[in-house]
Write an enzyme that holds these catalytic residues in place. Structure first.
Site, short mmCIF file in Angstrom:
data_model
loop_
_atom_site.label_atom_id
_atom_site.label_comp_id
_atom_site.label_asym_id
_atom_site.label_seq_id
_atom_site.Cartn_x
_atom_site.Cartn_y
_atom_site.Cartn_z
CB THR A 1 -5.98 9.20 0.97
OG1 THR A 1 -4.96 9.01 1.96
CG2 THR A 1 -5.89 8.14 -0.08
CE1 TYR B 1 -8.62 7.82 6.88
CE2 TYR B 1 -9.29 5.85 5.70
CZ TYR B 1 -8.49 6.95 5.81
OH TYR B 1 -7.55 7.21 4.85
CG HIS C 1 -2.20 0.76 1.01
ND1 HIS C 1 -2.27 1.92 0.27
CD2 HIS C 1 -3.47 0.52 1.42
CE1 HIS C 1 -3.52 2.36 0.25
NE2 HIS C 1 -4.26 1.53 0.94
#
Length: 697
Positions: free
Chosen positions: A601, A588, A472
């Site tokens: 993000t 979230y 990620h």
């Protein structure tokens, strides 16, 4: 070691008779082709850099301008108002040139300067236009006249036929929101979760921070925003990902599935051959920057910086923090099968291997009966466990010799491929449980058959089903989603398979076979591996995963109700959690900020005062459809909108209080994660459409 002998271009022997020089023409040819390919790539990168650097203009526009200036000079017109004459006087070689030549060079110099000025002006105008985000608060499909004029100007200054990175220099920087707005949004997100006394205490702390420590930290952020391209992304990458010491598996890495109801071929090697070739075709487009940048409504460009490290990238473990290692090119992939590691070359004779040739290479690995070396079978568990033991083991046991060379082959590969020994998909009498096993196989597998440090691991199961597991830190899920969509479409609709299930194309028998990587793993290292494996297996066993296909309706029906699909799903998650737990929790939701340069993000807090009022109304039988009580606005009214101060980088589901519309594409709207009693985790996903879905951790 036949491959090693073939790699030697020449050998010589010194004897009393002299020097005996023996040349390997085949090896010399490979050296020549490798160098030729390398220079072609360098020239392509240089050309792309020049074209991107002058965008939104183009070389053709310079030619047009130069021709116009020269034509005006020939007609004895001076569009420069005397500047061409000044430039001609100061040419360094003017004494050696004739009068027409000096005039022509002066005209070309003036045309070039004028053209560069126009390029800078157009780029600055485009950047200024892209700073406007008022369109986000307007009703979809009904833009205002100001927005229509703005869109027209954007199209004028945006240029034609952009390359992947053409808009990077024109994207605005991410603005630093005022500290007052930051504190206010924080308090709004905490209000639904705290009692009155706790909230007043939190509000007092927020006010104290706003007037004491906050201004100094705000000044640091502002200073960094002036100096750095993006004041958030590097810290986000380091502190959210690279400094994490827990396992990447489950906690960070995410996965993508294959088509649910279609398997193009049941042959494992054939499916691997087609998919690997499709991935390499995408890499070639990426290197040539021929992928079109993502545009919102075909007009507004988004940042493409995250594409750069898609291939040839590995996360290298460190004791305190990891690092990302990216190479410009890689000529091989690393393959794992039945506990063994192989190195598979991707080129032969200067050409990319075709699907049929790759299938033959993978079939050789499947047929290879050589057992794994001691400790080799579970070696990849080091990448699945905590980071610090892996970092220390890498320094101690993989710093020299065979282990170092083999580890380099894995880490410098274009990507990692696992030829899995299990079968997955909609199998057996219980398709639901089969999908659960399929999802867990992609998320963590057996904890030692995926190299979780690679940018992504392609997984091909024995029955032809595929999937991938992606690291990620280097990029967010939409980037892998674009790659995966291209791969699945190319595999089925462009490459295809023969009637017998094999890949199409011809086979070259002279291609060298895959090279098995050699390891010498001592007993102490095996104990470290087993420790990482135990930690990874405990984490994998703690995951309770349920995946199911939801066919009742999809986003089309939700849009017909004039409702955002993302908002619909977020409210559904809030309602489901409240019915299950009887309380609300801080939620979230990731939203992209790729309208800004190097944006990644941002956080949307979908648990807001309004969402809590909606949930309470849905669970209260005394409430009517018309609403209007308990803080709910009457039906048909629009909630009051406020400027959230985020710079308009995101759009879609509103943040707390409806203050900030946000576009959430960085994670799928069908994601739900909760904590079960006893500490176990539950993952739940609705597959709204068959195939190509991505699940986030």
């Amino acid at each position: 070691m036949a491959e090693a002998h073939q790699a030697v271009a020449f050998q010589f022997t010194v004897s009393p008779e002299g020097v005996d020089l023996r040349l390997s023409h085949a090896a010399l040819k490979q050296v020549y082709l490798a160098g030729l390919r390398s220079w072609k790539k360098k020239i392509t990168r240089l050309r792309n850099s020049l074209v991107t650097g002058m965008f939104p203009a183009s070389p053709a526009s310079w030619l047009v301008m130069a021709a116009a200036i020269l034509a005006s000079q020939a007609s004895r017109l001076d569009p420069s108002m005397g500047l061409i004459g000044k430039i001609t006087e100061h040419l360094p070689a003017s004494a050696y040139l004739s009068e027409p030549a000096r005039a022509g060079l002066g005209a070309l110099a003036f045309a070039t300067l004028l053209w560069l000025g126009l390029v800078v002006t157009m780029r600055g105008a485009l950047r200024a236009l892209l700073c406007y985000h008022g369109w986000m608060g307007e009703e979809h499909g009904r833009p205002s006249h100001a927005t229509k004029c703005w869109l027209a100007l954007v199209k004028i200054f945006a240029g034609r036929r952009p390359m992947l990175y053409s808009y990077q220099a024109s994207l605005p920087r991410l603005p630093v929101p005022p500290i007052r707005d930051t504190v206010q949004r924080y308090l709004e997100s905490m209000r639904p979760l705290l009692s009155d006394s706790h909230f007043q205490h939190t509000a007092a702390l927020g006010r104290d921070f706003e007037h004491s420590l906050g201004p100094r930290l705000q000044w640091y952020l502002t200073l960094k925003s002036w100096w750095a391209t993006n004041y958030v992304s590097d810290w986000w990458e380091e502190y959210v990902y690279l400094r994490g010491r827990g396992p990447l598996m489950v906690n960070s890495n995410y996965y993508a599935m294959d088509f649910l109801y279609v398997t193009p071929t049941p042959l494992q090697a054939a499916r691997a051959g087609n998919v690997v070739h499709a991935l390499l075709l995408y890499r070639r487009l990426l290197n040539r920057e021929q992928i079109k940048p993502l545009m919102i409504q075909g007009t507004l460009p988004m940042c493409s910086a995250q594409y750069e490290r898609m291939f040839n990238t590995t996360r290298v473990p460190g004791v305190e923090a990891d690092s990302l290692q990216h190479r410009q090119d890689s000529r091989h992939i690393a393959v794992f099968h039945a506990g063994r590691f192989f190195r598979v070359g991707l080129y032969h004779g200067g050409q990319l291997l075709g699907p049929r040739e790759l299938q033959a290479q993978f079939q050789r690995i499947l047929d290879d009966p050589v057992p794994p070396a001691p400790g080799e079978e579970t070696l990849a568990a080091l990448t699945a466990g905590p980071r610090e033991p892996w970092a220390r083991a890498r320094q101690t046991y993989f710093g020299s010799g065979r282990n170092q060379e083999s580890l380099r082959a894995v880490e410098r590969a274009a990507f990692f491929l696992t030829l899995d020994t299990t079968e997955q998909g909609l199998l057996g009498p219980e398709p639901g449980r089969a999908l659960d096993r399929y999802a867990k196989a992609l998320l963590h597998g057996q904890c030692h058959d995926r190299w979780f440090d690679k940018s992504f691991t392609l997984i091909v199961f024995r029955n032809g089903k595929i999937g991938l597991n992606a690291e990620h830190s280097w990029a967010d899920a939409p980037i892998m989603g674009h790659l995966w969509e291209y791969t699945l479409a190319t595999d089925v609709f462009q490459l295809g398979y023969g009637v017998d299930g094999h890949c199409k194309g011809e086979l070259d028998p002279s291609i060298p076979p895959p090279q098995k990587l050699q390891w010498e793993i001592p007993e102490e290292c095996r104990q470290v591996i087993q420790g990482s494996l135990r930690a990874a297996q405990a984490l994998a066993d703690d995951v309770d995963f349920h995946t199911f296909a939801f066919k009742d309706f999809g986003k089309g029906l939700i849009k017909k109700c004039r409702t955002s699909p993302d908002s619909f799903i977020q409210l559904a998650l809030q309602l489901a959690h409240f019915r299950d737990k009887g309380k609300f929790c801080l939620t979230y939701e990731a939203a992209m900020t790729r309208l800004f340069r190097e944006g990644r993000t941002e956080t949307v807090r979908s648990c807001s005062i309004e969402s809590c009022n909606f949930v309470r109304a849905m669970t209260d039988s005394a409430q009517s459809v018309s609403g209007g009580s308990r803080g709910l606005p009457p039906r048909g009214t629009q909630p009051q909108k406020r400027d959230g101060g985020c710079g308009g980088g995101v759009k879609g589901a509103g943040e707390s209080g409806g203050s900030r519309p946000c576009l959430d594409e960085s994670r799928p709207p069908h994601r739900f994660r909760d904590q079960l009693p006893g500490g176990s985790r539950r993952w739940e996903r609705q597959v709204v459409e068959p195939g190509g879905t991505i699940q986030h951790p």
